[in-house]
Design a protein around this motif. Structure first.
Motif, PDB file in Angstrom:
ATOM      1  N   MET A 137      48.002  41.226  69.787  1.00  0.00           N
ATOM      2  CA  MET A 137      48.409  41.952  68.594  1.00  0.00           C
ATOM      3  C   MET A 137      47.243  42.071  67.612  1.00  0.00           C
ATOM      4  N   GLY A 138      47.153  43.241  66.957  1.00  0.00           N
ATOM      5  CA  GLY A 138      46.096  43.443  65.982  1.00  0.00           C
ATOM      6  C   GLY A 138      46.374  42.673  64.711  1.00  0.00           C
ATOM      7  N   ARG A 139      45.323  42.375  64.000  1.00  0.00           N
ATOM      8  CA  ARG A 139      45.454  41.656  62.737  1.00  0.00           C
ATOM      9  C   ARG A 139      45.822  42.637  61.617  1.00  0.00           C
ATOM     10  N   THR A 140      46.640  42.154  60.684  1.00  0.00           N
ATOM     11  CA  THR A 140      47.005  42.977  59.533  1.00  0.00           C
ATOM     12  C   THR A 140      45.784  43.181  58.648  1.00  0.00           C
ATOM     13  N   PRO A 141      45.463  44.436  58.294  1.00  0.00           N
ATOM     14  CA  PRO A 141      44.286  44.662  57.453  1.00  0.00           C
ATOM     15  C   PRO A 141      44.414  43.946  56.119  1.00  0.00           C
ATOM     16  N   ALA A 142      43.279  43.427  55.636  1.00  0.00           N
ATOM     17  CA  ALA A 142      43.282  42.759  54.340  1.00  0.00           C
ATOM     18  C   ALA A 142      43.591  43.769  53.241  1.00  0.00           C
ATOM     19  N   VAL A 143      44.398  43.340  52.269  1.00  0.00           N
ATOM     20  CA  VAL A 143      44.722  44.195  51.129  1.00  0.00           C
ATOM     21  C   VAL A 143      43.532  44.197  50.184  1.00  0.00           C
ATOM     22  N   GLU A 144      43.036  45.374  49.836  1.00  0.00           N
ATOM     23  CA  GLU A 144      41.836  45.473  49.019  1.00  0.00           C
ATOM     24  C   GLU A 144      42.125  45.794  47.563  1.00  0.00           C
ATOM     25  N   HIS A 145      43.275  46.423  47.280  1.00  0.00           N
ATOM     26  CA  HIS A 145      43.596  46.838  45.924  1.00  0.00           C
ATOM     27  C   HIS A 145      44.991  46.348  45.532  1.00  0.00           C
ATOM     28  N   VAL A 146      45.183  46.175  44.250  1.00  0.00           N
ATOM     29  CA  VAL A 146      46.508  45.940  43.699  1.00  0.00           C
ATOM     30  C   VAL A 146      46.822  47.122  42.799  1.00  0.00           C
ATOM     31  N   ARG A 147      47.997  47.701  42.978  1.00  0.00           N
ATOM     32  CA  ARG A 147      48.414  48.851  42.177  1.00  0.00           C
ATOM     33  C   ARG A 147      49.357  48.375  41.084  1.00  0.00           C
ATOM     34  N   VAL A 148      49.008  48.660  39.846  1.00  0.00           N
ATOM     35  CA  VAL A 148      49.781  48.239  38.678  1.00  0.00           C
ATOM     36  C   VAL A 148      50.324  49.486  37.990  1.00  0.00           C
ATOM     37  N   ALA A 149      51.619  49.482  37.686  1.00  0.00           N
ATOM     38  CA  ALA A 149      52.277  50.661  37.120  1.00  0.00           C
ATOM     39  C   ALA A 149      53.130  50.274  35.932  1.00  0.00           C
ATOM     40  N   THR A 150      53.538  51.293  35.185  1.00  0.00           N
ATOM     41  CA  THR A 150      54.532  51.120  34.127  1.00  0.00           C
ATOM     42  C   THR A 150      55.459  52.333  34.145  1.00  0.00           C
ATOM     43  N   PHE A 151      56.719  52.101  33.773  1.00  0.00           N
ATOM     44  CA  PHE A 151      57.702  53.183  33.802  1.00  0.00           C
ATOM     45  C   PHE A 151      58.851  52.855  32.872  1.00  0.00           C
ATOM     46  N   HIS A 164      60.483  59.985  30.805  1.00  0.00           N
ATOM     47  CA  HIS A 164      59.134  59.439  30.929  1.00  0.00           C
ATOM     48  C   HIS A 164      58.664  59.563  32.374  1.00  0.00           C
ATOM     49  N   CYS A 165      57.371  59.396  32.575  1.00  0.00           N
ATOM     50  CA  CYS A 165      56.781  59.450  33.918  1.00  0.00           C
ATOM     51  C   CYS A 165      56.209  58.079  34.292  1.00  0.00           C
ATOM     52  N   PRO A 166      56.390  57.663  35.542  1.00  0.00           N
ATOM     53  CA  PRO A 166      55.649  56.487  35.990  1.00  0.00           C
ATOM     54  C   PRO A 166      54.148  56.792  36.002  1.00  0.00           C
ATOM     55  N   LEU A 167      53.336  55.806  35.652  1.00  0.00           N
ATOM     56  CA  LEU A 167      51.898  55.943  35.797  1.00  0.00           C
ATOM     57  C   LEU A 167      51.335  54.657  36.372  1.00  0.00           C
ATOM     58  N   TYR A 168      50.251  54.783  37.131  1.00  0.00           N
ATOM     59  CA  TYR A 168      49.706  53.598  37.786  1.00  0.00           C
ATOM     60  C   TYR A 168      48.187  53.693  37.895  1.00  0.00           C
ATOM     61  N   VAL A 169      47.583  52.541  38.160  1.00  0.00           N
ATOM     62  CA  VAL A 169      46.144  52.454  38.400  1.00  0.00           C
ATOM     63  C   VAL A 169      45.911  51.447  39.520  1.00  0.00           C
ATOM     64  N   ASP A 170      44.943  51.736  40.371  1.00  0.00           N
ATOM     65  CA  ASP A 170      44.576  50.841  41.470  1.00  0.00           C
ATOM     66  C   ASP A 170      43.358  50.027  41.060  1.00  0.00           C
ATOM     67  N   LEU A 171      43.464  48.708  41.229  1.00  0.00           N
ATOM     68  CA  LEU A 171      42.377  47.801  40.864  1.00  0.00           C
ATOM     69  C   LEU A 171      41.942  47.018  42.107  1.00  0.00           C
ATOM     70  N   PRO A 172      40.644  46.970  42.406  1.00  0.00           N
ATOM     71  CA  PRO A 172      40.181  46.133  43.524  1.00  0.00           C
ATOM     72  C   PRO A 172      40.531  44.668  43.276  1.00  0.00           C
ATOM     73  N   ILE A 173      41.115  44.037  44.270  1.00  0.00           N
ATOM     74  CA  ILE A 173      41.470  42.620  44.099  1.00  0.00           C
ATOM     75  C   ILE A 173      40.215  41.789  43.851  1.00  0.00           C
ATOM     76  N   ALA A 174      39.097  42.206  44.428  1.00  0.00           N
ATOM     77  CA  ALA A 174      37.859  41.490  44.213  1.00  0.00           C
ATOM     78  C   ALA A 174      37.437  41.497  42.755  1.00  0.00           C
ATOM     79  N   ALA A 175      37.954  42.460  41.974  1.00  0.00           N
ATOM     80  CA  ALA A 175      37.582  42.560  40.558  1.00  0.00           C
ATOM     81  C   ALA A 175      38.366  41.616  39.669  1.00  0.00           C
ATOM     82  N   LEU A 176      39.473  41.072  40.176  1.00  0.00           N
ATOM     83  CA  LEU A 176      40.326  40.233  39.337  1.00  0.00           C
ATOM     84  C   LEU A 176      39.650  38.882  39.047  1.00  0.00           C
TER      85      LEU A 176
END
Length: 318
Positions: free
Chosen positions: A1-15, A306-318
């Motif tokens: 079985m293949g390995r699950t790809p590492a998650v690189e970003h976290v998506r943060v939203a508000t609504f 209202h509209c949902p809005l989000y931004v993607d942040l590299p987990i490495a940046a946290l």
């Protein structure tokens, strides 16, 4: 079985999902006596306006955020029920297993909340704080501070829903200004001693636009030297997040919702561009000419004004 790809970003939203209430209609020929809680809901009631809840769920699913700040949810049990009944099917098998809502001060019971795919480490409420005059609660709802463990890295969110302008912008500015100043002070208290080097975001419905410093009540946040309004990276005509049908011509579409990323995190993240999702707006919102989700009507039903809005942040940046 293949390995699950590492998650690189976290998506943060508000609504601001607009009145995520438990409102029910009596079913015909049913006696609800002897039952209580959700048992009554299932046996004796039909959920009011299921179409609207379906559209709201689809809008949240379209954002597909890992962490989303919610405004105008009635209670944690209601949020749990909404998640399991309407939302979960839109989440690509990645549900929000971590959810928090603390009852705030609004007499309509519209509270702020967090839905997260990552564990919640710490929660702090400011709902009991008083205004400077000691005549009322300071926050219309709360300033809910939530720290989340994102793959071993802490991310702190300050979730807000400031005083609305329904009674008039100038008439409500002072209260909104005091709330915004206190949020800015809370951020300073938490981060000034650390050189503002942590990962934190102020987000939510601030209920005002930044068009005129003398008119706006959110200057302490929008001009804070350690906070960056990421929506400023969009073209001016694309920054709006709210449609007010009764507004004046040319003033119906405004930015009331914000993601204010800490400057240090924003720099580490490469100054990311956000995205606004407008497919859940009613067709009357003519400033958006794109497609709508199924079931959206001219005025109702809709996901929200209202509209949902989000931004993607590299987990490495946290």
């Amino acid at each position: 079985m293949g390995r699950t790809p590492a998650v690189e970003h976290v998506r943060v939203a508000t609504f601001n999902c607009e009145n995520l209430f438990a409102r029910y209609r009596f079913k015909a020929n049913v006696d609800p006596s002897g039952a209580d809680g959700f048992t009554v809901n299932e046996l004796a009631f039909e959920i009011y306006n299921e179409a609207e809840k379906r559209i709201t769920a689809r809008a949240i699913g379209a954002a597909n955020a890992d962490i989303i700040a919610i405004q105008e949810a009635e209670s944690l049990p209601i949020l749990d029920r909404f998640h399991s009944t309407y939302l979960r099917g839109h989440l690509k098998n990645r549900p929000y297993l971590h959810r928090v809502l603390i009852d705030g001060n609004d007499p309509r019971h519209i509270d702020v909340a967090i839905l997260s795919r990552y564990p919640i480490l710490h929660v702090r409420s400011h709902r009991h704080e008083r205004n400077a005059a000691r005549t009322a609660e300071l926050f219309s709802r709360d300033c809910l501070v939530v720290t989340i463990d994102v793959v071993g890295k802490p991310l702190t969110l300050y979730v807000n829903h400031l005083k609305s302008m329904m009674e008039g912008r100038s008439e409500t500015r002072a209260r909104r200004l005091e709330q915004a100043q206190r949020v800015a002070t809370i951020v300073d208290e938490d981060w000034a001693g650390k050189g503002y080097e942590g990962s934190f975001i102020v987000l939510g419905d601030l209920n005002d636009q930044w068009d005129n410093e003398r008119k706006s009540g959110i200057g302490p946040l929008l001009t804070h030297p350690q906070l960056v309004n990421v929506l400023d990276r969009l073209p001016k005509e694309e920054r709006w997040t709210h449609y007010f049908a009764r507004g004046k011509k040319g003033e119906k579409a405004t930015q009331l919702d914000y993601i204010l990323v800490s400057r240090a995190l924003d720099e580490r993240a490469g100054k990311p561009r956000p995205k606004v999702i407008r497919e859940g707006l009613p067709w009357r919102a003519e400033d958006y000419t794109g497609d709508r989700f199924d079931e959206v009507g001219e005025h109702e039903p809709k996901a929200s004004d209202h509209c949902p809005l989000y931004v993607d942040l590299p987990i490495a940046a946290l």
